[in-house]
Design an enzyme around this catalytic site. Structure first.
Site, PDB file in Angstrom:
ATOM      1  N   CYS A  84      -9.917   0.404  -8.680  1.00  0.00           N
ATOM      2  CA  CYS A  84      -9.064   0.811  -7.560  1.00  0.00           C
ATOM      3  C   CYS A  84      -9.012  -0.364  -6.598  1.00  0.00           C
ATOM      4  O   CYS A  84      -9.990  -1.092  -6.438  1.00  0.00           O
ATOM      5  CB  CYS A  84      -9.701   2.029  -6.897  1.00  0.00           C
ATOM      6  SG  CYS A  84      -8.912   2.538  -5.365  1.00  0.00           S
TER       7      CYS A  84
ATOM      8  N   ASP B 204     -13.818   0.140  -5.992  1.00  0.00           N
ATOM      9  CA  ASP B 204     -12.715  -0.108  -5.058  1.00  0.00           C
ATOM     10  C   ASP B 204     -12.763  -1.541  -4.535  1.00  0.00           C
ATOM     11  O   ASP B 204     -13.803  -2.221  -4.611  1.00  0.00           O
ATOM     12  CB  ASP B 204     -12.856   0.886  -3.881  1.00  0.00           C
ATOM     13  CG  ASP B 204     -11.525   1.205  -3.208  1.00  0.00           C
ATOM     14  OD1 ASP B 204     -10.551   0.493  -3.447  1.00  0.00           O
ATOM     15  OD2 ASP B 204     -11.493   2.184  -2.423  1.00  0.00           O
TER      16      ASP B 204
ATOM     17  N   ARG C 243      -9.419  -3.841   7.427  1.00  0.00           N
ATOM     18  CA  ARG C 243     -10.167  -2.580   7.275  1.00  0.00           C
ATOM     19  C   ARG C 243     -11.619  -2.799   7.708  1.00  0.00           C
ATOM     20  O   ARG C 243     -12.545  -2.346   7.053  1.00  0.00           O
ATOM     21  CB  ARG C 243     -10.109  -2.070   5.842  1.00  0.00           C
ATOM     22  CG  ARG C 243     -10.192  -0.545   5.794  1.00  0.00           C
ATOM     23  CD  ARG C 243     -10.397  -0.010   4.396  1.00  0.00           C
ATOM     24  NE  ARG C 243     -10.277   1.449   4.404  1.00  0.00           N
ATOM     25  CZ  ARG C 243     -11.000   2.256   3.652  1.00  0.00           C
ATOM     26  NH1 ARG C 243     -11.886   1.776   2.819  1.00  0.00           N
ATOM     27  NH2 ARG C 243     -10.840   3.540   3.721  1.00  0.00           N
TER      28      ARG C 243
ATOM     29  N   TRP D  65       0.853  -1.187   0.000  1.00  0.00           N
ATOM     30  CA  TRP D  65       0.000   0.000   0.000  1.00  0.00           C
ATOM     31  C   TRP D  65       0.896   1.248   0.000  1.00  0.00           C
ATOM     32  O   TRP D  65       1.863   1.322   0.759  1.00  0.00           O
ATOM     33  CB  TRP D  65      -0.909   0.004   1.237  1.00  0.00           C
ATOM     34  CG  TRP D  65      -1.745   1.255   1.286  1.00  0.00           C
ATOM     35  CD1 TRP D  65      -2.846   1.534   0.542  1.00  0.00           C
ATOM     36  CD2 TRP D  65      -1.501   2.413   2.099  1.00  0.00           C
ATOM     37  NE1 TRP D  65      -3.316   2.792   0.820  1.00  0.00           N
ATOM     38  CE2 TRP D  65      -2.511   3.362   1.779  1.00  0.00           C
ATOM     39  CE3 TRP D  65      -0.538   2.754   3.046  1.00  0.00           C
ATOM     40  CZ2 TRP D  65      -2.585   4.615   2.384  1.00  0.00           C
ATOM     41  CZ3 TRP D  65      -0.607   4.003   3.649  1.00  0.00           C
ATOM     42  CH2 TRP D  65      -1.633   4.909   3.316  1.00  0.00           C
TER      43      TRP D  65
ATOM     44  N   ASN E 254     -10.812  -3.114  -1.159  1.00  0.00           N
ATOM     45  CA  ASN E 254      -9.786  -2.795  -0.174  1.00  0.00           C
ATOM     46  C   ASN E 254      -9.202  -3.964   0.597  1.00  0.00           C
ATOM     47  O   ASN E 254      -8.300  -3.761   1.396  1.00  0.00           O
ATOM     48  CB  ASN E 254     -10.336  -1.768   0.826  1.00  0.00           C
ATOM     49  CG  ASN E 254     -10.274  -0.370   0.243  1.00  0.00           C
ATOM     50  OD1 ASN E 254      -9.196   0.155   0.018  1.00  0.00           O
ATOM     51  ND2 ASN E 254     -11.425   0.214  -0.042  1.00  0.00           N
TER      52      ASN E 254
ATOM     53  N   ASP F 251     -16.443  10.162  -3.391  1.00  0.00           N
ATOM     54  CA  ASP F 251     -15.773   8.947  -2.913  1.00  0.00           C
ATOM     55  C   ASP F 251     -16.551   8.321  -1.768  1.00  0.00           C
ATOM     56  O   ASP F 251     -17.752   8.606  -1.557  1.00  0.00           O
ATOM     57  CB  ASP F 251     -14.323   9.293  -2.519  1.00  0.00           C
ATOM     58  CG  ASP F 251     -13.345   8.162  -2.783  1.00  0.00           C
ATOM     59  OD1 ASP F 251     -13.352   7.185  -2.013  1.00  0.00           O
ATOM     60  OD2 ASP F 251     -12.588   8.240  -3.760  1.00  0.00           O
TER      61      ASP F 251
ATOM     62  N   ASP G 268      -2.602   5.204  -3.513  1.00  0.00           N
ATOM     63  CA  ASP G 268      -3.097   6.271  -2.645  1.00  0.00           C
ATOM     64  C   ASP G 268      -1.996   7.281  -2.362  1.00  0.00           C
ATOM     65  O   ASP G 268      -2.258   8.382  -1.894  1.00  0.00           O
ATOM     66  CB  ASP G 268      -3.584   5.684  -1.309  1.00  0.00           C
ATOM     67  CG  ASP G 268      -4.982   5.107  -1.442  1.00  0.00           C
ATOM     68  OD1 ASP G 268      -5.604   5.277  -2.511  1.00  0.00           O
ATOM     69  OD2 ASP G 268      -5.460   4.482  -0.473  1.00  0.00           O
TER      70      ASP G 268
END
Ligand code: DGJ
Length: 707
Positions: free
Chosen positions: A496, A449, A415, A167, A451, A335, A518
């Site tokens: 993403c 996205d 997360r 990341w 994650n 976002d 990011d």
């Protein structure tokens, strides 16, 4: 599908798969096996493909006489683990752009057939290859290795260039000499798969390649999941490169009659260094569907993520949309943080999965935001992360069986979220529904996205076929994306994955761009974008101007973002008048120059890995226009900056150099500004892309126009 008997008396003529400058030759031995006999620059005389030594079985099966890495291992229905592959036949078809060759092989003993597919793109010098496996045994067989392709090399030395990272540190370039044994680049992360390794590489033979010299293969696997690239150097200095889905934890049970199709492996070959290989891939991606709508314009956008994070409401967004319009952007992108009511998404602990706008933040829903955007003369886009769920969500309460988790073990969060089970058609419908709901109400752009990676992976839906999870997950994802693209063929979408963990040509078939990282510190971005530009075209690499490092000048940040697909993620209202004026002009200039930046040929002129300056240029195909970017990185006091040779221009033409992206009132002090030179001079002598002062973290953008 009928199985023809293997009854070849005379081996057929060599099978030559060729593009304008590259060829891959295969030949059938007396023993009926298929061999790779050549891979490299095209041979001038077709007759020279006859009689080449047959040393490397092209797609070696496991369990019979193969001593090294197999391409395919099949355990037959009766438990026999040996496979032999004999040549059956070849079919070829041609279009103006590409020649397709399908080579059929089969096991003389068992009804197992393998079809090797090759599409040779003439102008781009790219070959796309994949494999189909099918059988007609009485019961299912088990595939334990199933490479998309295997390529063979014979050279004195091999140098591998890979991208690795994490990341906020994606796309780091490393080159190493291969030694005997096997070097593996792989991932076992499932989703967010390319977080540590990217499925693209350069392989130089005999000596390391530079941008402009050396024999080099560039390869990339089109798969948004677990991949494995293995480089095995044997006792005779031969190298096998196998590329495909990572078979780790993924034995695949294949019923009779069902075709197992591997992902595509895309490769090109250059005798003039890595730069030509990159350009071939870029052209192929843009022109031949490697990325979605590669030749169409992209939207310049303003994103709110770094400007607001989760802290926004309707009036704030309305104002930001006004700012986007003022900047000259085409689109405002909202976002994370706009959804969830029982569990409003106020941070990343809850709400994921509940895709209704939070009424306390957005009382008039997405419709109002689309309206505001329309009033401002721009478009509206939105962020989704449809493959994931927070346990604190209504979705999880309703469908606890839709998440991947091991029975009997505690849930494992990353997360604060879990992965939805995309092998399950109901989950696929749900995910499609999220996308459809947004796009059918006028949302003109999606940021998709992803994650987290898969841990504790177990699918309730798959039941006893757990080893299908990693493969079927990605197939489920592609099924959803196929549906999306059927209904919305051209809506631009950014892929993403917590930054750049999904940079691959499997995803780019459906997406117009990917988020590279990011980390938007412009110094870091010079390296990150440099890494990805090796394999992906600039119009696919979303590069935003942000406030991640406000110590850097807005000009430096802008000049770096402009060498990719420019966007903004910044509070425009906090810009000084001079900064705003500068940014408005930068957006205008970018739009004017974007045909060159997006569709032109990239020349990497000076690598940030080799010194304190980086430089690159894009030149239009007709060589009438080019844009040059020069960056001073950690430049030392009084460091000498040598001229940069501008490659790719027409030596016979004269070009005027004009510095752009100057702050209001700033005068260019580049000696080359306003001067005219021949293309010959520019490529042999070059120009200094730095102030006499050569300060760290300064930059210059030059427009180069043929007279
Ligand atoms: C990770 C992405 O990389 C960011 O750009 C942002 O969209 C956040 N997720 C939102 O949660």
């Amino acid at each position: 599908m009928p199985f023809t008997a293997v009854a070849q008396t005379q081996p057929p003529a060599p099978i030559v798969i060729e593009t304008a400058h590259l060829s891959l030759a295969l030949a059938v031995g007396q023993n009926h096996k298929l061999y790779q006999t050549y891979l490299g620059p095209k041979l001038a005389a077709a007759a020279d493909y006859q009689g080449l030594p047959q040393r490397h079985e092209a797609y070696p099966p496991a369990g019979t006489d193969n001593l090294f890495e197999p391409a395919l291992r099949v355990v037959h229905a009766d438990g026999n683990p040996g496979l032999a592959l004999a040549y059956v036949g070849t079919e070829t078809t041609k279009t103006d752009d590409a020649a397709t060759t399908i080579i059929r092989l089969r096991d003389p003993l068992y009804p197992v057939e393998v079809r090797l597919h090759f599409v040779a793109y003439q102008r781009e010098d790219v070959i796309k290859t994949w494999t189909e496996i099918v059988h007609h045994e009485k019961k299912p067989v088990v595939l334990t290795n199933y490479a998309s392709a295997m390529l063979h090399f014979e050279a004195s030395k091999y140098y591998l260039t890979q991208l690795h990272g994490d990341w906020a540190e994606e796309g780091k370039e490393v080159e190493s000499q291969l030694t005997s044994g096997t070097k593996v680049l792989d991932t076992k992360l499932g989703t967010r798969a390319a977080m540590y390794q990217t499925a693209s590489f350069f392989l130089a033979t005999d000596r390391p390649a530079t941008e402009t010299t050396g024999n080099v293969l560039a390869g990339s696997l089109a798969w948004t999941g677990n991949f494995r690239l293995a480089f095995e150097l044997d006792n005779e200095q031969a190298l096998r490169v196998s590329a495909g889905i990572n078979p780790y934890s993924s034995q695949y049970t294949l019923p009779a009659g069902q075709v197992f199709t591997t992902p595509e492996f895309i490769f090109t070959y250059s005798t003039q260094g890595k730069g030509q290989a990159s350009r071939n891939l870029h052209r192929w991606a843009r022109q031949q569907g490697g990325e979605l709508d590669g030749t169409l314009p992209r939207l310049t956008l303003l994103n709110n993520w770094e400007a607001t994070y989760f802290d926004f409401n309707e009036p704030k967004l309305d104002a930001l949309m006004g700012d986007a319009a003022k900047l000259g952007a085409d689109l405002f992108l909202l976002d994370d943080g706009w959804f969830g009511n029982k569990y409003p998404r106020k941070d990343d602990h809850q709400g994921l999965g509940d895709w209704q706008p939070t009424t306390s933040k957005l009382p008039n829903g997405v419709g109002h935001l689309v309206q505001t955007a329309t009033k401002e003369g721009i478009k509206f886009g939105i962020w989704i992360e449809p493959e994931m769920v927070n346990p604190k969500s209504e979705l999880y309460e309703k469908h606890p069986d839709w998440v991947l988790k091991l029975p009997g073990r505690p849930e494992d969060y990353y997360r604060n979220q879990l992965v939805l089970d995309l092998t399950n058609p109901k989950v696929q419908d749900f995910v499609y529904g999220i996308v459809d709901a947004q796009l059918s109400q006028g949302v003109a752009y999606l940021k998709w996205d992803c994650n987290r990676m898969i841990t504790n992976g177990y699918s309730q839906y798959l039941g006893k076929d757990q080893s299908h999870l990693y493969v079927d997950y990605v197939r489920g994802l592609y099924r959803v994306l196929d549906r999306v693209r059927q209904k919305y063929p051209h809506v631009p979408m950014m892929l993403c994955s917590g930054g750049g963990a999904r940079a691959d040509y499997g995803g780019l078939k459906y997406f117009t761009e990917f988020w590279a990282s990011d980390n938007t510190d412009a110094l870091e971005r010079v390296y990150i974008q440099w890494g990805f530009l090796n394999f992906f075209p600039s119009n696919a690499i979303a590069s935003h101007v942000t406030n991640w490092n406000p110590q850097q000048t807005l000009k430096f940040r802008t000049d770096v973002a402009m060498s990719g697909k420019l966007g903004y993620d910044i509070e425009v209202s906090k810009m000084t008048p001079a900064e705003l004026q500068f940014s408005q002009q930068a957006v205008k200039d970018y739009k004017r120059l974007s045909p060159v930046i997006w569709q032109g040929d990239l020349y990497k002129l000076r690598s940030p890995y080799e010194g304190n300056q980086a430089a690159l240029l894009y030149v239009a195909e007709n060589q009438a226009e080019a844009v040059v970017f020069g960056y001073n990185l950690r430049t030392r006091f009084h460091e000498t900056v040598l001229p940069v040779k501008l490659l790719g221009l027409d030596p016979a033409r004269r070009y005027r150099l004009t510095e752009i992206n100057l702050m209001p009132g700033q005068k260019s002090n580049l000696p080359a500004n306003g001067q005219t030179y021949s293309g010959d001079y520019l490529q042999k002598v070059g120009v200094v892309l730095s102030d006499p002062e050569a300060k760290a973290l300064t930059s210059h953008v030059l427009e180069v126009t043929a007279e």
